[in-house]
Scaffold this active site. Structure first.
Site, PDB file in Angstrom:
ATOM      1  N   HIS A 141      -2.770   2.985  -0.714  1.00 28.93           N
ATOM      2  CA  HIS A 141      -1.684   3.326   0.424  1.00 28.93           C
ATOM      3  C   HIS A 141      -2.951   3.670   1.451  1.00 28.93           C
ATOM      4  O   HIS A 141      -3.960   4.135   1.239  1.00 28.93           O
ATOM      5  CB  HIS A 141      -1.054   4.244   0.485  1.00 28.93           C
ATOM      6  CG  HIS A 141       0.226   3.985  -0.878  1.00 28.93           C
ATOM      7  ND1 HIS A 141       1.145   3.544   0.153  1.00 28.93           N
ATOM      8  CD2 HIS A 141      -0.048   4.256  -2.163  1.00 28.93           C
ATOM      9  CE1 HIS A 141       1.680   2.773  -1.246  1.00 28.93           C
ATOM     10  NE2 HIS A 141       1.188   3.932  -2.713  1.00 28.93           N
ATOM     11  N   SER A 155      -2.261   5.142   4.289  1.00 25.83           N
ATOM     12  CA  SER A 155      -1.984   6.218   4.815  1.00 25.83           C
ATOM     13  C   SER A 155      -2.060   7.006   3.368  1.00 25.83           C
ATOM     14  O   SER A 155      -2.427   7.117   2.737  1.00 25.83           O
ATOM     15  CB  SER A 155      -0.984   6.418   5.485  1.00 25.83           C
ATOM     16  OG  SER A 155       0.038   6.030   5.050  1.00 25.83           O
ATOM     17  N   ARG A 213       0.891  -1.386  14.341  1.00 19.98           N
ATOM     18  CA  ARG A 213       2.557  -0.882  13.526  1.00 19.98           C
ATOM     19  C   ARG A 213       1.268   0.563  14.039  1.00 19.98           C
ATOM     20  O   ARG A 213       0.730   0.426  13.454  1.00 19.98           O
ATOM     21  CB  ARG A 213       2.787  -1.620  12.518  1.00 19.98           C
ATOM     22  CG  ARG A 213       3.474  -0.721  11.392  1.00 19.98           C
ATOM     23  CD  ARG A 213       2.764  -1.240  10.688  1.00 19.98           C
ATOM     24  NE  ARG A 213       4.127  -0.168   9.364  1.00 19.98           N
ATOM     25  CZ  ARG A 213       4.158   0.182   7.822  1.00 19.98           C
ATOM     26  NH1 ARG A 213       3.359  -0.867   7.508  1.00 19.98           N
ATOM     27  NH2 ARG A 213       4.860   0.954   7.035  1.00 19.98           N
ATOM     28  N   TYR A 243      -1.557   3.933  10.702  1.00 16.77           N
ATOM     29  CA  TYR A 243      -2.336   2.804  10.214  1.00 16.77           C
ATOM     30  C   TYR A 243      -3.579   2.320  10.112  1.00 16.77           C
ATOM     31  O   TYR A 243      -4.034   1.051  10.266  1.00 16.77           O
ATOM     32  CB  TYR A 243      -1.326   1.746   9.743  1.00 16.77           C
ATOM     33  CG  TYR A 243       0.517   1.957   9.226  1.00 16.77           C
ATOM     34  CD1 TYR A 243      -0.686   2.534   7.593  1.00 16.77           C
ATOM     35  CD2 TYR A 243       0.822   2.359   9.789  1.00 16.77           C
ATOM     36  CE1 TYR A 243       0.576   3.063   7.075  1.00 16.77           C
ATOM     37  CE2 TYR A 243       2.028   2.612   8.760  1.00 16.77           C
ATOM     38  CZ  TYR A 243       1.833   3.631   8.201  1.00 16.77           C
ATOM     39  OH  TYR A 243       3.236   4.044   7.242  1.00 16.77           O
ATOM     40  N   ALA A 288       6.349   0.049   1.395  1.00 19.89           N
ATOM     41  CA  ALA A 288       8.092   0.721   1.360  1.00 19.89           C
ATOM     42  C   ALA A 288       8.683   0.965   0.237  1.00 19.89           C
ATOM     43  O   ALA A 288       9.218   1.811   0.022  1.00 19.89           O
ATOM     44  CB  ALA A 288       8.990   0.377   2.869  1.00 19.89           C
ATOM     45  N   GLU A 318      -3.364   0.399  -6.996  1.00 18.99           N
ATOM     46  CA  GLU A 318      -1.953   0.692  -5.947  1.00 18.99           C
ATOM     47  C   GLU A 318      -2.601   1.398  -4.882  1.00 18.99           C
ATOM     48  O   GLU A 318      -3.595   2.204  -4.789  1.00 18.99           O
ATOM     49  CB  GLU A 318      -1.131   2.144  -6.095  1.00 18.99           C
ATOM     50  CG  GLU A 318      -0.136   2.414  -5.749  1.00 18.99           C
ATOM     51  CD  GLU A 318       0.981   3.865  -5.789  1.00 18.99           C
ATOM     52  OE1 GLU A 318       1.332   3.876  -7.360  1.00 18.99           O
ATOM     53  OE2 GLU A 318       1.902   3.845  -5.500  1.00 18.99           O
ATOM     54  N   ARG A 355       8.157  10.094   0.692  1.00 17.46           N
ATOM     55  CA  ARG A 355       7.164   8.675   0.723  1.00 17.46           C
ATOM     56  C   ARG A 355       6.063   9.544  -0.109  1.00 17.46           C
ATOM     57  O   ARG A 355       5.234   8.819  -1.101  1.00 17.46           O
ATOM     58  CB  ARG A 355       5.955   8.917   1.961  1.00 17.46           C
ATOM     59  CG  ARG A 355       6.346   8.446   3.221  1.00 17.46           C
ATOM     60  CD  ARG A 355       5.689   7.911   4.099  1.00 17.46           C
ATOM     61  NE  ARG A 355       6.349   7.430   5.090  1.00 17.46           N
ATOM     62  CZ  ARG A 355       6.808   6.348   5.730  1.00 17.46           C
ATOM     63  NH1 ARG A 355       6.636   5.612   5.462  1.00 17.46           N
ATOM     64  NH2 ARG A 355       7.535   6.209   7.186  1.00 17.46           N
ATOM     65  N   HIS A 388       8.060   2.986  -3.339  1.00 15.96           N
ATOM     66  CA  HIS A 388       9.205   4.797  -2.891  1.00 15.96           C
ATOM     67  C   HIS A 388      10.263   4.259  -3.101  1.00 15.96           C
ATOM     68  O   HIS A 388      11.234   4.658  -3.661  1.00 15.96           O
ATOM     69  CB  HIS A 388       9.531   5.129  -1.207  1.00 15.96           C
ATOM     70  CG  HIS A 388       8.405   5.474  -0.704  1.00 15.96           C
ATOM     71  ND1 HIS A 388       7.030   5.811  -1.469  1.00 15.96           N
ATOM     72  CD2 HIS A 388       7.633   4.806   0.341  1.00 15.96           C
ATOM     73  CE1 HIS A 388       5.819   6.049  -0.253  1.00 15.96           C
ATOM     74  NE2 HIS A 388       6.094   5.148   0.696  1.00 15.96           N
ATOM     75  N   ARG A 416       2.681  13.110   3.981  1.00 17.43           N
ATOM     76  CA  ARG A 416       3.883  12.354   5.439  1.00 17.43           C
ATOM     77  C   ARG A 416       4.837  12.970   4.692  1.00 17.43           C
ATOM     78  O   ARG A 416       5.320  14.090   4.458  1.00 17.43           O
ATOM     79  CB  ARG A 416       3.616  11.194   5.702  1.00 17.43           C
ATOM     80  CG  ARG A 416       1.804  10.816   5.988  1.00 17.43           C
ATOM     81  CD  ARG A 416       1.984   8.974   6.469  1.00 17.43           C
ATOM     82  NE  ARG A 416       3.349   8.610   6.699  1.00 17.43           N
ATOM     83  CZ  ARG A 416       3.186   7.247   7.317  1.00 17.43           C
ATOM     84  NH1 ARG A 416       2.757   6.492   5.862  1.00 17.43           N
ATOM     85  NH2 ARG A 416       4.221   6.815   7.734  1.00 17.43           N
ATOM     86  N   ASN A 424      -0.201  -2.976  -2.448  1.00 18.01           N
ATOM     87  CA  ASN A 424       0.303  -1.821  -0.802  1.00 18.01           C
ATOM     88  C   ASN A 424       1.501  -2.347  -1.739  1.00 18.01           C
ATOM     89  O   ASN A 424       1.503  -3.070  -0.502  1.00 18.01           O
ATOM     90  CB  ASN A 424      -0.543  -1.773  -0.053  1.00 18.01           C
ATOM     91  CG  ASN A 424       0.130  -0.769   0.754  1.00 18.01           C
ATOM     92  OD1 ASN A 424       1.402  -0.104   0.399  1.00 18.01           O
ATOM     93  ND2 ASN A 424      -0.300  -0.334   2.331  1.00 18.01           N
ATOM     94  N   PRO A 464       5.949  -5.174   2.571  1.00 18.76           N
ATOM     95  CA  PRO A 464       6.767  -5.095   3.665  1.00 18.76           C
ATOM     96  C   PRO A 464       5.894  -4.301   5.180  1.00 18.76           C
ATOM     97  O   PRO A 464       5.027  -3.640   4.670  1.00 18.76           O
ATOM     98  CB  PRO A 464       7.826  -4.237   3.847  1.00 18.76           C
ATOM     99  CG  PRO A 464       8.230  -3.859   2.820  1.00 18.76           C
ATOM    100  CD  PRO A 464       6.953  -4.351   1.935  1.00 18.76           C
ATOM    101  N   ASN A 465       5.592  -5.000   6.611  1.00 19.07           N
ATOM    102  CA  ASN A 465       5.618  -4.600   7.670  1.00 19.07           C
ATOM    103  C   ASN A 465       3.925  -4.359   7.754  1.00 19.07           C
ATOM    104  O   ASN A 465       2.677  -4.396   8.578  1.00 19.07           O
ATOM    105  CB  ASN A 465       5.975  -3.335   7.710  1.00 19.07           C
ATOM    106  CG  ASN A 465       7.568  -3.329   8.014  1.00 19.07           C
ATOM    107  OD1 ASN A 465       7.700  -3.874   8.567  1.00 19.07           O
ATOM    108  ND2 ASN A 465       8.017  -2.576   7.306  1.00 19.07           N
ATOM    109  N   ASP A 484       9.488  -3.096 -13.155  1.00 23.19           N
ATOM    110  CA  ASP A 484       9.485  -3.216 -14.262  1.00 23.19           C
ATOM    111  C   ASP A 484       8.361  -5.083 -13.940  1.00 23.19           C
ATOM    112  O   ASP A 484       7.784  -5.247 -14.857  1.00 23.19           O
ATOM    113  CB  ASP A 484      11.072  -3.592 -13.801  1.00 23.19           C
ATOM    114  CG  ASP A 484      11.303  -2.330 -14.531  1.00 23.19           C
ATOM    115  OD1 ASP A 484      11.104  -1.773 -14.643  1.00 23.19           O
ATOM    116  OD2 ASP A 484      11.868  -2.731 -14.171  1.00 23.19           O
TER     117      ASP A 484
HETATM  118  C1  DQA Z   1       2.061   2.151   3.237  1.00 26.11           C
HETATM  119  C2  DQA Z   1       2.978   3.987   2.790  1.00 26.11           C
HETATM  120  C3  DQA Z   1       4.197   3.525   3.141  1.00 26.11           C
HETATM  121  O1  DQA Z   1       4.184   4.897   2.797  1.00 26.11           O
HETATM  122  C4  DQA Z   1       4.951   2.903   4.256  1.00 26.11           C
HETATM  123  O2  DQA Z   1       6.051   2.307   3.577  1.00 26.11           O
HETATM  124  C5  DQA Z   1       3.596   1.747   4.375  1.00 26.11           C
HETATM  125  C6  DQA Z   1       2.899   1.559   4.310  1.00 26.11           C
HETATM  126  C7  DQA Z   1       0.461   3.274   3.055  1.00 26.11           C
HETATM  127  O3  DQA Z   1      -0.543   1.807   3.146  1.00 26.11           O
HETATM  128  O4  DQA Z   1      -0.104   3.434   3.713  1.00 26.11           O
HETATM  129  O5  DQA Z   1       4.466   0.498   5.098  1.00 26.11           O
HETATM  130  O6  DQA Z   1       1.916   1.784   1.659  1.00 26.11           O
END
Ligand code: DQA
Length: 143
Positions: free
Chosen positions: A100, A102, A18, A23, A77, A98, A111, A80, A107, A74, A10-11, A87
């Site tokens: 990320h 950031s 954003r 980011y 959110a 995995e 997170r 977390h 942070r 990735n 998401p996002n 699963d």
């Molecule tokens: C993220 C870090 C997450 O905590 C956050 O909710 C994101 C992006 C990152 O790519 O740094 O949406 O996964």
């Protein structure tokens, strides 16, 4: 040729808009172009998927079974919060990295817990877009 699925949660479709201080200013389409170029350079076949919906990500992971040799995720959110994504990854047992953008460790405290990390073979945090390339490199050389 190895096939890798890249999943963004998401996002991440709002990259560029954003929180650019966290980011960066490049948008989701530039991320896709960067991933495709990186994969081509490594001789990997790549497919990218993005969703703002947890269940859609679970469906996507389930459908990867028998099709993909590796997953880069990735979970944003959902990292977390989502036992369902953890699963699904455990169920299909596809090697997973995995990523990320950031550095989640520096942070907010919430997170710092990742359910997906309980399964992922490798976790890359805080390397920006390059983290996706490093994940692809890892999967290209993993057995
Ligand atoms: C993220 C870090 C997450 O905590 C956050 O909710 C994101 C992006 C990152 O790519 O740094 O949406 O996964």
């Amino acid at each position: 040729m190895k096939k890798v699925l890249v999943i963004n949660g998401p996002n991440l479709n709002l990259l560029g808009l954003r929180e650019p201080a966290i980011y960066g200013s490049r948008d989701y389409n530039s991320l896709l172009a960067f991933i495709k170029e990186s994969a081509a350079g490594l001789g990997l076949e790549v497919e990218c998927f993005q969703s703002n919906h947890e269940g859609a990500i679970v469906d996507c992971i389930q459908q990867a079974y028998g099709v993909f040799d590796g997953i880069v995720i990735n979970p944003a959110a959902y990292t977390h919060t989502s036992v369902a994504i953890l699963d699904a990854l455990k169920a299909v047992a596809i090697p997973t990295v995995e990523v990320h953008i950031s550095d989640v460790d520096s942070r907010e405290e919430f997170r710092q817990r990742s359910y997906v990390s309980l399964y992922a073979s490798k976790v890359i945090k805080g390397h920006g877009f390059d983290g996706y390339k490093e994940a692809l490199e890892y999967l290209a050389t993993a057995k």
